[in-house]
Design an enzyme around this catalytic site. Sequence first.
Site, short mmCIF file in Angstrom:
data_model
loop_
_atom_site.label_atom_id
_atom_site.label_comp_id
_atom_site.label_asym_id
_atom_site.label_seq_id
_atom_site.Cartn_x
_atom_site.Cartn_y
_atom_site.Cartn_z
N TRP A 47 0.81 -1.14 0.08
CA TRP A 47 -0.09 0.07 -0.05
C TRP A 47 0.94 1.27 0.04
CZ3 TRP A 47 -1.24 3.59 3.99
CH2 TRP A 47 -0.39 3.21 5.26
N ASP A 93 5.98 -5.24 2.89
CA ASP A 93 6.31 -6.13 3.83
C ASP A 93 7.43 -7.18 3.40
OD1 ASP A 93 4.57 -5.09 5.66
OD2 ASP A 93 2.95 -6.62 5.28
#
Lengths: 119, 182
Positions: free
Chosen positions: B104, B123
């Site tokens: 995001w 991540d």
Amino acid sequence: MLLAAVLAAAGPATAGAPGQHFLLHCAGCHGADGRGAPGVTPSLHGLVGLLEAPGGREYLARVPGVAQAPLGDAQLAALLNWMIEAFSGRPPDVPYTGAETAALRTRPLRDPSAARPSP
Amino acid sequence: MSRFDGGVERLAREAARRLGRRTFLARLGALLAGGAAVPLLPVARASAGGARVPGPSEDVEGPEGDPARCEYWRHCAIDGSLCACCGGSATSCPPGTEVAPVTWVGTCRNPVDGKDWLVSYNDCCGKTFCGRCMCNRNEGERPEYHWYRNNDINWCAGARSQVYNCSIAVVLGQATEGQPEK
């Protein structure tokens, strides 16, 4: 220094408002280069083919990620036009307008995969 | 045997001539006191710090701050372990992990230049949870129903392994305006 300036000017982030809107609202899943992730998110390259397929023009504006983006109608139209040119090498023959996206985005697709036209 | 006894006796007498009786006590005391001081060294302090263990670049200070600290400007909406404390950096995953292809994007303001920058929070996946330098800043983060601006999601979903290790903050470019949620 000059090279750095040229490289910075060529980057997507300096492509104006539509390019920034792409990075902010689309690039998280489709990648900053628009190539997507195999098996996860589709590539945005060659969108002209999808645009020109029957129903493709409506499909692109009704995909949930597009239709529900936190952007105004005119901003959304500019983003679509920018995206098609940036990843297909040529702009759409008939650019999207704010009025067109305003009408299409009121009917977001419930099943985008099933509704995707074949270019 | 007597030769051995003689040698030991000679050594003992030599030591007795050279060393005072208190020397042994003095050296033993110094050893005990020095041993007690070992935990004061920075290495030991790092492990005694509790949940937040400083990373290797903890002492890096600069005009833009320290990428291994939660307060670093790029981390304005991060939620997770900072990869700079987990064997990677603020922009690269630790060895043995894979950067998630799906992520995001939000904006953070750099207090040094006063500009908004587009930041991608990726991540790093494939190794067990790092747990160091936990950072939970949520500026501009939205609830789960606004999923593409949410940081509680395990963004390893698009990676080969869904095991979360740590998070990085990559600047994609300059933004002329902050994200609409701010």
